[in-house]
Design a protein around this motif. Structure first.
Motif, mmCIF file in Angstrom:
data_model
loop_
_atom_site.group_PDB
_atom_site.id
_atom_site.type_symbol
_atom_site.label_atom_id
_atom_site.label_comp_id
_atom_site.label_asym_id
_atom_site.label_seq_id
_atom_site.Cartn_x
_atom_site.Cartn_y
_atom_site.Cartn_z
ATOM 1 N N TYR A 183 7.842 -0.592 18.322
ATOM 2 C CA TYR A 183 8.713 0.573 18.169
ATOM 3 C C TYR A 183 9.627 0.367 16.958
ATOM 4 O O TYR A 183 10.111 -0.742 16.724
ATOM 5 C CB TYR A 183 9.542 0.736 19.435
ATOM 6 C CG TYR A 183 10.627 1.793 19.372
ATOM 7 C CD1 TYR A 183 10.373 3.099 19.772
ATOM 8 C CD2 TYR A 183 11.908 1.483 18.918
ATOM 9 C CE1 TYR A 183 11.359 4.079 19.734
ATOM 10 C CE2 TYR A 183 12.903 2.444 18.870
ATOM 11 C CZ TYR A 183 12.628 3.733 19.275
ATOM 12 O OH TYR A 183 13.612 4.677 19.225
ATOM 13 N N GLY A 184 9.867 1.437 16.209
ATOM 14 C CA GLY A 184 10.784 1.344 15.077
ATOM 15 C C GLY A 184 10.218 2.013 13.832
ATOM 16 O O GLY A 184 9.111 2.565 13.842
ATOM 17 N N TYR A 185 10.992 1.963 12.764
ATOM 18 C CA TYR A 185 10.567 2.610 11.516
ATOM 19 C C TYR A 185 9.479 1.792 10.826
ATOM 20 O O TYR A 185 9.495 0.565 10.831
ATOM 21 C CB TYR A 185 11.763 2.808 10.589
ATOM 22 C CG TYR A 185 12.610 3.992 10.988
ATOM 23 C CD1 TYR A 185 12.322 5.270 10.509
ATOM 24 C CD2 TYR A 185 13.673 3.841 11.872
ATOM 25 C CE1 TYR A 185 13.083 6.367 10.887
ATOM 26 C CE2 TYR A 185 14.443 4.929 12.259
ATOM 27 C CZ TYR A 185 14.140 6.197 11.766
ATOM 28 O OH TYR A 185 14.887 7.269 12.154
ATOM 29 N N ARG A 186 8.528 2.523 10.221
ATOM 30 C CA ARG A 186 7.394 1.887 9.542
ATOM 31 C C ARG A 186 6.757 2.895 8.595
ATOM 32 O O ARG A 186 7.054 4.097 8.641
ATOM 33 C CB ARG A 186 6.347 1.424 10.554
ATOM 34 C CG ARG A 186 5.671 2.592 11.253
ATOM 35 C CD ARG A 186 4.508 2.180 12.129
ATOM 36 N NE ARG A 186 3.801 3.351 12.645
ATOM 37 C CZ ARG A 186 2.719 3.296 13.405
ATOM 38 N NH1 ARG A 186 2.212 2.127 13.747
ATOM 39 N NH2 ARG A 186 2.135 4.418 13.819
ATOM 40 N N ASP A 187 5.884 2.416 7.717
ATOM 41 C CA ASP A 187 5.053 3.292 6.892
ATOM 42 C C ASP A 187 3.910 3.800 7.765
ATOM 43 O O ASP A 187 3.152 3.006 8.339
ATOM 44 C CB ASP A 187 4.478 2.530 5.695
ATOM 45 C CG ASP A 187 5.553 2.145 4.682
ATOM 46 O OD1 ASP A 187 6.468 2.958 4.492
ATOM 47 O OD2 ASP A 187 5.471 1.043 4.113
ATOM 48 N N HIS A 188 3.812 5.113 7.897
ATOM 49 C CA HIS A 188 2.750 5.681 8.717
ATOM 50 C C HIS A 188 1.404 5.236 8.159
ATOM 51 O O HIS A 188 1.155 5.335 6.946
ATOM 52 C CB HIS A 188 2.848 7.216 8.719
ATOM 53 C CG HIS A 188 1.996 7.859 9.748
ATOM 54 N ND1 HIS A 188 0.630 7.999 9.609
ATOM 55 C CD2 HIS A 188 2.313 8.410 10.964
ATOM 56 C CE1 HIS A 188 0.129 8.614 10.674
ATOM 57 N NE2 HIS A 188 1.137 8.874 11.507
ATOM 58 N N PRO A 189 0.497 4.718 9.016
ATOM 59 C CA PRO A 189 -0.768 4.166 8.511
ATOM 60 C C PRO A 189 -1.683 5.193 7.851
ATOM 61 O O PRO A 189 -2.587 4.798 7.095
ATOM 62 C CB PRO A 189 -1.418 3.591 9.783
ATOM 63 C CG PRO A 189 -0.763 4.291 10.922
ATOM 64 C CD PRO A 189 0.636 4.559 10.470
ATOM 65 N N PHE A 190 -1.451 6.490 8.068
ATOM 66 C CA PHE A 190 -2.318 7.506 7.480
ATOM 67 C C PHE A 190 -1.619 8.286 6.367
ATOM 68 O O PHE A 190 -2.204 8.556 5.324
ATOM 69 C CB PHE A 190 -2.825 8.477 8.557
ATOM 70 C CG PHE A 190 -3.865 7.869 9.452
ATOM 71 C CD1 PHE A 190 -5.189 7.852 9.096
ATOM 72 C CD2 PHE A 190 -3.488 7.278 10.651
ATOM 73 C CE1 PHE A 190 -6.148 7.279 9.918
ATOM 74 C CE2 PHE A 190 -4.439 6.704 11.488
ATOM 75 C CZ PHE A 190 -5.774 6.700 11.122
ATOM 76 N N THR A 191 -0.332 8.646 6.579
ATOM 77 C CA THR A 191 0.385 9.436 5.563
ATOM 78 C C THR A 191 1.153 8.564 4.581
ATOM 79 O O THR A 191 1.499 9.016 3.489
ATOM 80 C CB THR A 191 1.371 10.397 6.252
ATOM 81 O OG1 THR A 191 2.413 9.627 6.889
ATOM 82 C CG2 THR A 191 0.676 11.247 7.289
ATOM 83 N N GLY A 192 1.445 7.322 4.967
ATOM 84 C CA GLY A 192 2.225 6.437 4.113
ATOM 85 C C GLY A 192 3.711 6.736 4.122
ATOM 86 O O GLY A 192 4.491 6.061 3.446
ATOM 87 N N HIS A 197 8.263 5.128 14.374
ATOM 88 C CA HIS A 197 7.153 4.966 15.311
ATOM 89 C C HIS A 197 7.772 5.020 16.708
ATOM 90 O O HIS A 197 8.487 4.112 17.115
ATOM 91 C CB HIS A 197 6.444 3.623 15.087
ATOM 92 C CG HIS A 197 5.247 3.417 15.955
ATOM 93 N ND1 HIS A 197 4.975 2.217 16.568
ATOM 94 C CD2 HIS A 197 4.237 4.261 16.286
ATOM 95 C CE1 HIS A 197 3.855 2.322 17.262
ATOM 96 N NE2 HIS A 197 3.386 3.552 17.099
ATOM 97 N N LYS A 198 7.524 6.105 17.439
ATOM 98 C CA LYS A 198 8.281 6.420 18.643
ATOM 99 C C LYS A 198 7.831 5.677 19.892
ATOM 100 O O LYS A 198 8.343 5.931 20.982
ATOM 101 C CB LYS A 198 8.227 7.930 18.893
ATOM 102 C CG LYS A 198 8.857 8.741 17.764
ATOM 103 C CD LYS A 198 8.701 10.226 17.986
ATOM 104 C CE LYS A 198 9.302 11.005 16.824
ATOM 105 N NZ LYS A 198 9.121 12.475 16.988
ATOM 106 N N GLY A 199 6.897 4.781 19.732
ATOM 107 C CA GLY A 199 6.438 3.986 20.868
ATOM 108 C C GLY A 199 5.986 2.621 20.421
ATOM 109 O O GLY A 199 6.305 2.173 19.322
#
Length: 299
Positions: A183-192, A197-199
């Motif tokens: 859980y936490g902030y991250r670079d989305h694996p598809f949009t970048g 990340h809500k779970g």
């Protein structure tokens, strides 16, 4: 006269007669509320008799409308009862299930009350741990529902269940947990894009049983582009849990589930980088860190 009333009320309870209305304690002051004073004397009498190996006084039942700023720990201290007693007679399986402002059942004597009507995993484990102990059978009417209890005078919750009651709120959704994306902030694996990340993502091969993390009702299920096949469960106190990227869904909307029930199978549906389970917990719609709310030690 008040003591005679309580005595006859207990006779009715042990005989299996439903008592629809219990005396309501309105103020936790021995000066302003004679019923509270009576409950305090009866509870003190139980401890006094126990210390001298004398027969326990009859069990009396009261009710109390908790105040907005009350806590279960505070009320246990006020009524001179273990938190185990207030929890079991009121059906709380977690400290988080107590809601200020709710109507509580208050007994005069300490002990554990095992609800014979409940088939929850919590109750099954509690029944197993208490199977060698002596009990008294009583019948109460709570929320207009007749409930049969086994009352274990002076007994406390086993250590494992007390820890489960006080600290964690939910059981893990998988038998084995291996975090692949917390859980936490991250670079989305598809949009970048940098986003929350809500779970939590857990590694799980396709077909792994996914279990309900707590008692609740199936609020929704279906399939979305992002989550793939998903299930949402509504729990008490505004909590919901979500299970995403499933391969199959084994429940229906409105179905009541117990903690540990298999609700589906993990998969790789939706926007997914590989087989895994996406697991969310929300409180009143706001995402929470699941890892802070899970009981990973078991019962």
């Amino acid at each position: 006269m008040k003591y005679y009333f309580c005595f006859f009320m207990i006779l009715f309870l042990y005989a299996g007669v439903q008592a629809q209305n219990y005396p309501e304690i309105r103020h936790t002051s021995v000066i302003s509320d004679p019923l509270f004073k009576q409950q305090q004397k009866e509870t003190e009498s139980w401890y006094f008799n126990q210390a001298r190996a004398r027969p326990a006084p009859p069990l009396s039942i009261y009710q109390y409308r908790s105040k907005p700023d009350d806590s279960l720990f505070q009320l246990a201290a006020v009524f001179n009862l273990p938190i185990d007693t207030l929890a079991t007679i009121n059906g709380f399986q977690s400290i988080y299930e107590f809601e200020p402002g709710s109507l509580l059942i208050i007994p005069s004597n300490p002990g554990v009350f095992l609800d014979q009507n409940s088939t929850s995993r919590w109750n099954r484990l509690l029944a197993e741990s208490l199977k060698e102990q002596e009990f008294q059978s009583i019948v109460l009417t709570i929320d207009e529902t007749r409930k049969e209890f086994r009352y274990f005078p002076g007994t406390y919750l086993p250590d494992s269940q007390r820890i489960r009651f006080i600290q964690p709120l939910f059981l893990p959704p998988l038998e084995t947990l291996y975090v692949t994306s917390p859980y936490g902030y991250r670079d989305h694996p598809f949009t970048g894009q940098w986003e929350l990340h809500k779970g939590t993502d857990y590694r799980a091969s396709v077909g792994t049983p996914v279990r309900s993390c707590s008692n609740g009702e199936i609020f929704a299920y279906g399939e979305l582009e992002d989550y793939g096949k998903y299930i949402i469960i509504q729990h008490r106190n505004g909590y919901t849990s979500l299970y995403g990227h499933l391969n199959s869904i084994d429940v229906t909307k409105g179905q009541i589930v117990d903690e540990g029930d298999v609700i589906g199978r993990s998969g790789n549906t939706g926007l997914s980088t590989g087989p895994h389970l996406h697991f969310e917990i929300r409180k009143n719609g706001l995402p929470q860190n699941p890892e802070n709310l899970l009981n990973t030690g078991g019962l």
